[in-house]
Design an enzyme around this catalytic site. Structure first.
Site, mmCIF file in Angstrom:
data_model
loop_
_atom_site.group_PDB
_atom_site.id
_atom_site.type_symbol
_atom_site.label_atom_id
_atom_site.label_comp_id
_atom_site.label_asym_id
_atom_site.label_seq_id
_atom_site.Cartn_x
_atom_site.Cartn_y
_atom_site.Cartn_z
ATOM 1 C CG HIS A 109 0.633 4.693 3.967
ATOM 2 N ND1 HIS A 109 0.385 4.313 5.266
ATOM 3 C CD2 HIS A 109 -0.157 3.902 3.200
ATOM 4 C CE1 HIS A 109 -0.496 3.337 5.278
ATOM 5 N NE2 HIS A 109 -0.855 3.067 4.045
ATOM 6 C CB ALA A 140 -0.932 -0.014 1.207
ATOM 7 C CG ASN A 199 1.504 -5.801 7.288
ATOM 8 O OD1 ASN A 199 2.216 -6.582 7.900
ATOM 9 N ND2 ASN A 199 0.188 -5.777 7.438
HETATM 10 N N1 LIG Z 1 1.985 -5.182 2.681
HETATM 11 C C1 LIG Z 1 1.050 -4.253 2.648
HETATM 12 O O1 LIG Z 1 1.262 -3.123 2.189
HETATM 13 C C2 LIG Z 1 -0.302 -4.587 3.150
HETATM 14 C C3 LIG Z 1 -0.518 -5.741 3.844
HETATM 15 N N2 LIG Z 1 -1.762 -6.064 4.285
HETATM 16 C C4 LIG Z 1 -1.891 -7.313 5.028
HETATM 17 O O2 LIG Z 1 -2.253 -8.353 4.119
HETATM 18 C C5 LIG Z 1 -3.019 -9.351 4.783
HETATM 19 C C6 LIG Z 1 -4.334 -9.575 4.019
HETATM 20 O O3 LIG Z 1 -5.058 -8.371 3.966
HETATM 21 P P1 LIG Z 1 -6.625 -8.375 3.619
HETATM 22 O O4 LIG Z 1 -6.903 -9.317 2.518
HETATM 23 O O5 LIG Z 1 -7.029 -6.981 3.487
HETATM 24 O O6 LIG Z 1 -7.204 -8.967 4.975
HETATM 25 P P2 LIG Z 1 -8.653 -9.609 5.238
HETATM 26 O O7 LIG Z 1 -8.896 -9.484 6.707
HETATM 27 O O8 LIG Z 1 -9.654 -9.063 4.296
HETATM 28 O O9 LIG Z 1 -8.414 -11.143 4.872
HETATM 29 C C7 LIG Z 1 -7.553 -11.971 5.574
HETATM 30 C C8 LIG Z 1 -8.121 -13.390 5.499
HETATM 31 O O10 LIG Z 1 -7.142 -14.300 5.978
HETATM 32 C C9 LIG Z 1 -7.753 -15.229 6.851
HETATM 33 N N3 LIG Z 1 -6.701 -15.660 7.782
HETATM 34 C C10 LIG Z 1 -6.075 -14.926 8.725
HETATM 35 N N4 LIG Z 1 -5.119 -15.660 9.317
HETATM 36 C C11 LIG Z 1 -5.157 -16.897 8.742
HETATM 37 C C12 LIG Z 1 -4.423 -18.106 8.940
HETATM 38 N N5 LIG Z 1 -3.438 -18.189 9.855
HETATM 39 N N6 LIG Z 1 -4.729 -19.186 8.176
HETATM 40 C C13 LIG Z 1 -5.730 -19.089 7.257
HETATM 41 N N7 LIG Z 1 -6.460 -17.990 7.025
HETATM 42 C C14 LIG Z 1 -6.169 -16.898 7.767
HETATM 43 C C15 LIG Z 1 -8.917 -14.492 7.503
HETATM 44 O O11 LIG Z 1 -9.934 -15.402 7.889
HETATM 45 C C16 LIG Z 1 -9.375 -13.579 6.364
HETATM 46 O O12 LIG Z 1 -10.391 -14.180 5.576
HETATM 47 C C17 LIG Z 1 -3.244 -8.812 6.214
HETATM 48 O O13 LIG Z 1 -2.289 -9.357 7.099
HETATM 49 C C18 LIG Z 1 -2.994 -7.317 6.048
HETATM 50 O O14 LIG Z 1 -2.589 -6.707 7.265
HETATM 51 C C19 LIG Z 1 -2.835 -5.264 4.014
HETATM 52 C C20 LIG Z 1 -2.667 -4.094 3.347
HETATM 53 C C21 LIG Z 1 -1.387 -3.611 2.932
HETATM 54 O O1 LIG Z 2 -3.400 -0.792 3.342
HETATM 55 C C1 LIG Z 2 -2.780 0.130 3.928
HETATM 56 O O2 LIG Z 2 -2.955 1.342 3.676
HETATM 57 C C2 LIG Z 2 -1.735 -0.184 4.917
HETATM 58 C C3 LIG Z 2 -1.949 -1.419 5.651
HETATM 59 O O3 LIG Z 2 -3.036 -1.834 5.987
HETATM 60 C C4 LIG Z 2 -0.753 -2.149 6.015
HETATM 61 O O4 LIG Z 2 0.348 -1.681 5.710
HETATM 62 O O5 LIG Z 2 -0.885 -3.221 6.644
#
Ligand SMILES: NC(=O)C1=CN([C@@H]2O[C@H](COP(=O)(O)OP(=O)(O)OC[C@H]3O[C@@H](n4cnc5c(N)ncnc54)[C@H](O)[C@@H]3O)[C@@H](O)[C@H]2O)C=CC1
Ligand SMILES: O=C([O-])CC(=O)C(=O)O
Length: 271
Positions: A222, A124, A192
């Site tokens: 950000h 992000a 993250n």
């Molecule tokens: N690197 C980056 O810039 C970003 C990273 N993220 C991270 O990416 C990940 C996914 O984000 P979203 O799809 O928005 O989240 P979300 O909450 O919409 O989906 C996550 C899914 O993973 C499942 N889950 C969680 N832990 C699990 C496990 N140990 N085993 C199996 N299933 C599991 C949950 O039930 C949920 O359905 C999150 O950790 C979030 O913090 C999100 C946004 C930006």
């Molecule tokens: O999606 C974003 O803006 C940032 C976020 O959640 C993450 O870094 O985990």
């Protein structure tokens, strides 16, 4: 075509599966996994041309070329090493899991020994290309200021531990100031991006983070500031949050799809 397994069927996992299903990325979705069966079923329902199996990450590790983690830091800690041990590549979205230096070093060594790759999308945030190039020389400071609406910070362990009630916040309020190492532990689902910036630049301990809860905005904003031998860089990104998960920005899912395109393409563009 590479075979992929997707762990986590929330916002980002769904967008990745839809992109592959549409033919935008030359890959086959072998399997999907979510500990919520409802979430996994919802993904299966929206796919038109793919028919992945619902299977455990252990089966994915035996059968896939690439596992995409878009679930949680716990999922990274549980499955990244077994995947690397088996020579399977992994894309990691819950990058905060890599703040433990012992875990990071073990993962790096295991991946190197087994010829597997770990891919970390820019997620992000923007500016990772310039930051990585600048980090080849000396960097004097790197900081990230994240502003999120109240819904984008709800449930964070740090706020719960400090007794900060988001319902009381009526104006932009600094709720955290510290290192990226502390930020990704206290806000595992929110910053993250700070982990990714730490890995591109001067590490988790030296990267400074400020988190502002802002009831006056609807975007996840950000701001990255870097200075060093190269000069100075300032980048601000105003992200639309996902309607399904207000903590995550739409760009994070687009970045995962873009990384998958890069992995499957013979031409590599950018740093
Ligand atoms: N690197 C980056 O810039 C970003 C990273 N993220 C991270 O990416 C990940 C996914 O984000 P979203 O799809 O928005 O989240 P979300 O909450 O919409 O989906 C996550 C899914 O993973 C499942 N889950 C969680 N832990 C699990 C496990 N140990 N085993 C199996 N299933 C599991 C949950 O039930 C949920 O359905 C999150 O950790 C979030 O913090 C999100 C946004 C930006
Ligand atoms: O999606 C974003 O803006 C940032 C976020 O959640 C993450 O870094 O985990």
């Amino acid at each position: 075509m590479i075979k992929i397994g997707v762990i986590g069927c929330g916002f980002i996992g769904t967008q990745i599966c839809l992109a592959v299903d549409s033919g935008a990325v030359p890959a086959e979705i072998f399997g999907i996994f979510d500990f919520s069966d409802e979430k996994a079923n919802a993904v299966l329902k929206c796919l038109k041309s793919s028919s992945p199996v619902k299977c455990s990450p252990e089966i994915m590790i035996e059968s896939c070329d690439l596992i995409i983690e878009c679930a949680s830091q716990d999922a990274v800690l549980k499955y990244a090493l077994p995947a690397a041990e088996n020579g399977v590549d992994m894309m990691i979205l819950s990058v905060g899991a890599l703040q433990d230096p012992d875990f990071y070093e073990t993962l790096e060594k295991t991946a190197a020994a087994n010829h597997s790759k770990i891919y970390i999308p820019s997620g992000a945030i923007a500016g990772t290309d310039g930051l990585k190039a600048a980090a080849v020389a000396n960097l004097s400071s790197v900081s990230v200021t994240t502003r999120k609406p109240i819904s984008g910070l709800a449930g964070s362990p740090y706020l719960i531990e400090k007794g900060i009630d988001l319902a009381d916040i009526q104006e932009p309020t600094l709720v955290f100031e510290g290192s990226a190492a502390e930020a990704v532990v206290g806000f595992p689902k929110n910053v993250n991006v700070c982990a990714t910036i730490s890995l591109c630049g001067i590490g988790f301990q030296k990267t400074a983070v400020r988190i502002i809860a802002d009831p006056t905005i609807s975007e996840n904003i950000h701001e990255l500031e870097v200075s060093g031998d190269f000069g100075r860089m300032k980048m601000i990104i105003e992200n639309r949050p996902s309607p399904q998960n207000p903590k995550s920005s739409y760009l994070a899912a687009l970045s995962a799809v873009s990384t998958l395109k890069k992995i499957t393409s013979p031409i590599q563009i950018g740093v």
